[in-house]
Every structure is written in structure tokens, then in C-alpha cells.
Design a protein around this motif. Structure first.
Motif, PDB file in Angstrom:
ATOM      1  N   SER A  32      -4.668  38.728  56.571  1.00  0.00           N
ATOM      2  CA  SER A  32      -3.385  39.313  56.176  1.00  0.00           C
ATOM      3  C   SER A  32      -2.281  38.366  56.597  1.00  0.00           C
ATOM      4  O   SER A  32      -2.395  37.724  57.642  1.00  0.00           O
ATOM      5  CB  SER A  32      -3.147  40.625  56.919  1.00  0.00           C
ATOM      6  OG  SER A  32      -4.200  41.502  56.720  1.00  0.00           O
ATOM      7  N   VAL A  33      -1.207  38.342  55.823  1.00  0.00           N
ATOM      8  CA  VAL A  33      -0.067  37.543  56.273  1.00  0.00           C
ATOM      9  C   VAL A  33       0.672  38.370  57.321  1.00  0.00           C
ATOM     10  O   VAL A  33       0.934  39.561  57.132  1.00  0.00           O
ATOM     11  CB  VAL A  33       0.826  37.100  55.085  1.00  0.00           C
ATOM     12  CG1 VAL A  33       1.398  38.262  54.304  1.00  0.00           C
ATOM     13  CG2 VAL A  33       1.932  36.179  55.578  1.00  0.00           C
ATOM     14  N   LEU A  34       0.930  37.739  58.455  1.00  0.00           N
ATOM     15  CA  LEU A  34       1.597  38.409  59.587  1.00  0.00           C
ATOM     16  C   LEU A  34       3.107  38.366  59.406  1.00  0.00           C
ATOM     17  O   LEU A  34       3.822  39.314  59.749  1.00  0.00           O
ATOM     18  CB  LEU A  34       1.198  37.680  60.880  1.00  0.00           C
ATOM     19  CG  LEU A  34       1.998  37.967  62.142  1.00  0.00           C
ATOM     20  CD1 LEU A  34       1.674  39.356  62.683  1.00  0.00           C
ATOM     21  CD2 LEU A  34       1.726  36.920  63.224  1.00  0.00           C
ATOM     22  N   ARG A  35       3.580  37.261  58.897  1.00  0.00           N
ATOM     23  CA  ARG A  35       5.020  37.053  58.746  1.00  0.00           C
ATOM     24  C   ARG A  35       5.217  35.905  57.765  1.00  0.00           C
ATOM     25  O   ARG A  35       4.358  35.018  57.677  1.00  0.00           O
ATOM     26  CB  ARG A  35       5.578  36.665  60.112  1.00  0.00           C
ATOM     27  CG  ARG A  35       6.999  36.969  60.334  1.00  0.00           C
ATOM     28  CD  ARG A  35       7.351  37.252  61.785  1.00  0.00           C
ATOM     29  NE  ARG A  35       7.654  38.630  61.999  1.00  0.00           N
ATOM     30  CZ  ARG A  35       7.245  39.331  63.047  1.00  0.00           C
ATOM     31  NH1 ARG A  35       6.494  38.780  63.965  1.00  0.00           N
ATOM     32  NH2 ARG A  35       7.600  40.589  63.170  1.00  0.00           N
ATOM     33  N   ALA A  36       6.329  35.907  57.028  1.00  0.00           N
ATOM     34  CA  ALA A  36       6.644  34.796  56.113  1.00  0.00           C
ATOM     35  C   ALA A  36       8.123  34.509  56.256  1.00  0.00           C
ATOM     36  O   ALA A  36       8.950  35.368  55.954  1.00  0.00           O
ATOM     37  CB  ALA A  36       6.321  35.196  54.677  1.00  0.00           C
ATOM     38  N   GLU A  37       8.450  33.342  56.778  1.00  0.00           N
ATOM     39  CA  GLU A  37       9.874  32.999  56.905  1.00  0.00           C
ATOM     40  C   GLU A  37      10.046  31.486  56.869  1.00  0.00           C
ATOM     41  O   GLU A  37       9.208  30.740  57.348  1.00  0.00           O
ATOM     42  CB  GLU A  37      10.473  33.610  58.194  1.00  0.00           C
ATOM     43  CG  GLU A  37       9.688  33.331  59.451  1.00  0.00           C
ATOM     44  CD  GLU A  37      10.134  34.151  60.657  1.00  0.00           C
ATOM     45  OE1 GLU A  37      10.638  35.261  60.474  1.00  0.00           O
ATOM     46  OE2 GLU A  37       9.951  33.639  61.775  1.00  0.00           O
ATOM     47  N   GLU A  91       9.772  29.260  54.544  1.00  0.00           N
ATOM     48  CA  GLU A  91       8.659  28.554  53.886  1.00  0.00           C
ATOM     49  C   GLU A  91       7.463  28.380  54.811  1.00  0.00           C
ATOM     50  O   GLU A  91       6.631  27.491  54.617  1.00  0.00           O
ATOM     51  CB  GLU A  91       9.125  27.207  53.319  1.00  0.00           C
ATOM     52  CG  GLU A  91      10.221  27.390  52.273  1.00  0.00           C
ATOM     53  CD  GLU A  91      10.588  26.115  51.547  1.00  0.00           C
ATOM     54  OE1 GLU A  91      10.335  25.031  52.076  1.00  0.00           O
ATOM     55  OE2 GLU A  91      11.119  26.233  50.432  1.00  0.00           O
ATOM     56  N   GLU A  92       7.408  29.203  55.856  1.00  0.00           N
ATOM     57  CA  GLU A  92       6.244  29.177  56.746  1.00  0.00           C
ATOM     58  C   GLU A  92       5.506  30.497  56.635  1.00  0.00           C
ATOM     59  O   GLU A  92       6.133  31.557  56.485  1.00  0.00           O
ATOM     60  CB  GLU A  92       6.686  29.025  58.201  1.00  0.00           C
ATOM     61  CG  GLU A  92       6.858  27.598  58.650  1.00  0.00           C
ATOM     62  CD  GLU A  92       6.978  27.521  60.176  1.00  0.00           C
ATOM     63  OE1 GLU A  92       6.901  26.410  60.689  1.00  0.00           O
ATOM     64  OE2 GLU A  92       7.155  28.553  60.847  1.00  0.00           O
ATOM     65  N   LEU A  93       4.180  30.421  56.733  1.00  0.00           N
ATOM     66  CA  LEU A  93       3.353  31.623  56.802  1.00  0.00           C
ATOM     67  C   LEU A  93       2.802  31.723  58.211  1.00  0.00           C
ATOM     68  O   LEU A  93       2.436  30.705  58.813  1.00  0.00           O
ATOM     69  CB  LEU A  93       2.177  31.518  55.824  1.00  0.00           C
ATOM     70  CG  LEU A  93       2.521  31.319  54.349  1.00  0.00           C
ATOM     71  CD1 LEU A  93       1.254  31.055  53.556  1.00  0.00           C
ATOM     72  CD2 LEU A  93       3.275  32.529  53.807  1.00  0.00           C
ATOM     73  N   HIS A  94       2.741  32.943  58.743  1.00  0.00           N
ATOM     74  CA  HIS A  94       2.137  33.163  60.054  1.00  0.00           C
ATOM     75  C   HIS A  94       0.888  34.023  59.861  1.00  0.00           C
ATOM     76  O   HIS A  94       0.911  34.982  59.089  1.00  0.00           O
ATOM     77  CB  HIS A  94       3.077  33.920  60.995  1.00  0.00           C
ATOM     78  CG  HIS A  94       4.412  33.273  61.196  1.00  0.00           C
ATOM     79  ND1 HIS A  94       5.271  33.641  62.202  1.00  0.00           N
ATOM     80  CD2 HIS A  94       5.058  32.283  60.525  1.00  0.00           C
ATOM     81  CE1 HIS A  94       6.368  32.911  62.151  1.00  0.00           C
ATOM     82  NE2 HIS A  94       6.259  32.081  61.134  1.00  0.00           N
TER      83      HIS A  94
END
Ligand SMILES: Cc1cc2nc3c(=O)[nH]c(=O)nc-3n(C[C@H](O)[C@H](O)[C@H](O)COP(=O)(O)OP(=O)(O)OC[C@H]3O[C@@H](n4cnc5c(N)ncnc54)[C@H](O)[C@@H]3O)c2cc1C
Ligand code: FES
Length: 268
Positions: A68-73, A75-78
Motif C-alpha cells: 500500500s502507498v503510505l504517503r505521496a508528497e 513526487e515521492e512515494l513512501h
């Protein structure tokens, strides 16, 4: 469950790891993905590392793994990763500058609350990941109830804002299950829509509680995924309307569509 999904660009792309943070039992990997679209909360990616992934004498891990994507900010994915097997072990070893291979965003994410209800987030273990990005994106503040095994896992709670925590061993917060916290909440106010992700037994308890109280819920499920985009039928789960491929019609499903959230082969 969301009708308007963001679709993945064709093919697998490369993303450089920009940061690696440890939170107790978990690793958060950040990577730059300027070439990819912004994902929706509840969507996922198939990840593998560019090196030491398959091949050689010991082939595992071979297929990419779902996260799952934890965070997107910016242009970075966490991504939030718990080392439970060969794939997660390898991903947890990655360091800034290493190359990650990804396909995504995939699947259908969370939809906004219905009928003016307030969102209530309920997460267990590594299942807190899709709730963090959903809490970021919701236009109203969303309380988060998070359950963990012990203090080392509860260290992941910092990834959400203002969480109420339960641990199985009582080392942090409420000594007991996250669904105890959820029941208390619903006793106070049940004009909510529940968003939950966690191990199958937790999701089933959430589903049952919500069904009893007529509270709508969206559940982010897991099943074994080999491709992530509908080709292998490895992720099929039963619903009240027949079998579905969880990678296409989920991973977020309306709880009302499920007889049970306990899916064979899911969770760890
Ligand atoms: C949509 C989706 C989102 C996900 N999001 C996340 C996330 O955000 N973070 C995260 O950490 N994980 C997430 N997962 C789970 C992750 O993809 C799986 O746990 C993945 O299989 C791990 O790969 P692995 O190679 O490390 O372990 P695997 O070898 O695949 O093993 C996974 C689990 O199964 C157990 N297992 C393996 N083989 C056996 C066996 N023969 N008998 C019994 N048990 C066995 C392992 O002990 C382990 O607990 C997600 C899964 C899905 C489907
Ligand atoms: S993971 Fe291959 S069809 Fe769903």
C-alpha cells in the motif's frame, strides 16, 4: 471501492530510494517517482529491488510484492514495510541511492464517507499504511485507532496524526484489541464511516461490529498477488456477488459486499 481510480503507466519503472527510516519493527522507504501519477489512498504498488531479487542459486524472492502507498508528497512515494519474508527482508535492506522497481498505482482505493458521516480510521499492524495517506487527504479530521502487537510495533503509530493506540501486551496504550477502542467510539457516536486495514481477524471483527450497528465500512484487504493487474487470477476472493480479483476490484471493498473478511492465504 473508489469509482475513479488513478491508472498505472504501462510497464515497470525505476525509482531511486531517497530515504530509509526505521520506526521500531517497521521500515519506511521513500523513493522518487516523478514519472508516475499521484496515487489515491488505498491504492498499492508492486515492488521489487533492481538487484538481488530472484536469479542465482536461491531464487526467492522472485515475483514482486504488493505494498500500500503510505504517503505521496513532492513526487515521492513512501512505503511502510515489515520484514516477514524474503521480499520484505530485501526491501528493508535498501538504502538511499539504491534502485527500486515499481508498477503502480494499482487497484481501487478508498471513497469519501457517505451521507455526511465522519471518517473513523481503524488500523492493525502494517495495515496502518493506507490510513496515513487517507488521513492526509480527507477534508475533515479523521481520528485513528491503531492496534499493534507490542511496543516495537506501536512505534509505527507516529506515522498518523493523534492516534489512540492499543497493544496486545499492554505495553503502550489500551491493553487489548483495537476493536475495543472502536466499540467505545461507536457507543459515543456511530454517525461514522469506518475505514479499516489490518490482519484478517481484525478486519472480520470490524466488519461484524459495523454490520451489527449498521455502520458503513470500507475494508482494505490482502490476498496473495502475483501480478497486481488482473492477469494471473492469484488474488481471487469471494464476495456476496461472486468471486472477484482483489487487485482490480479491491483492495478496498465495501464491507457490506463481504460475507467474511477472512480470506484464505491473506495476512501475516
Ligand atoms: C494490496 C496489498 C497491500 C499490502 N501492503 C503492505 C504494506 O504496506 N506493508 C507490508 O509490509 N506488507 C504489505 N502487504 C503484504 C505483503 O505484500 C506480503 O506480506 C508479501 O507476501 C511479503 O513478501 P515476503 O517475500 O517478505 O514474504 P512471503 O514469503 O510472501 O511471506 C509472507 C507471510 O507469509 C508467511 N509464509 C510464507 N510462506 C509460508 C508458508 N509456507 N506457510 C505459512 N506461512 C508462510 C511468512 O511467514 C510471512 O508472514 C500488502 C499486501 C497486499 C495484497
Ligand atoms: S494479482 Fe494477478 S490477477 Fe490479481
Amino acid at each position: 471501492m473508489s469509482e475513479d481510480r488513478v491508472t498505472a503507466p504501462f510497464g515497470r519503472r525505476s525509482a531511486l530510494v531517497t530515504a530509509r527510516e526505521r520506526h521500531g519493527s517497521y521500515v519506511v522507504l521513500r523513493c522518487s517517482d516523478a514519472a508516475g501519477p499521484r496515487p489515491q489512498a488505498g491504492q498499492f504498488y508492486m515492488l521489487s529491488s533492481a538487484t538481488r531479487w530472484g536469479g542465482g542459486d536461491r531464487e526467492r524472492p522472485f515475483l514482486p510484492r504488493a505494498f500500500s502507498v503510505l504517503r505521496a508528497e513532492h513526487e515521492e512515494l513512501h512505503f511502510l514495510i515489515e520484514d516477514v519474508g524474503p521480499g520484505t527482508k530485501r526491501l528493508c535492506e535498501l538504502q538511499p541511492g539504491d534502485e527500486l522497481l515499481l508498477v503502480g498505482p494499482l487497484g481501487a482505493g478508498f471513497a469519501p464517507p457517505r451521507g455526511g458521516r465522519a471518517p473513523l480510521l481503524v488500523g492493525g499492524g502494517v495495515g496502518i499504511a493506507p490510513l496515513a495517506i487517507w488521513q492526509d487527504e480527507l477534508s475533515t479530521p479523521a481520528p485513528a485507532l491503531l492496534g499493534f502487537r507490542d511496543a516495537a510495533h506501536a512505534a509505527g503509530a507516529v506515522l498518523l496524526a493523534g492516534p489512540q493506540v492499543a497493544t496486545d501486551d499492554g505495553s503502550v496504550g489500551h491493553h487489548g484489541l483495537v476493536t475495543d477502542l472502536m466499540s467505545e467510539r461507536l457507543d459515543g457516536d456511530d454517525h461514522v464511516e469506518v475505514y479499516a486495514c489490518g490482519p484478517p481477524a481484525m478486519l472480520e471483527a470490524v466488519r461484524e461490529l459495523c454490520a451489527l450497528r449498521d455502520v458503513p465500512a470500507q475494508l482494505a484487504l490482502e490476498s496473495g498477488m502475483a501480478c497486481g493487474f488482473g492477469a494471473c487470477f492469484g488474488c481471487v476472493v469471494p464476495t456476496r456477488h461472486g468471486l472477484i480479483r482483489l487487485c482490480l476490484e479491491g483492495p478496498v471493498l465495501d464491507a457490506a459486499d463481504l460475507e467474511t473478511a477472512v480470506v484464505a492465504g491473506a495476512g501475516h
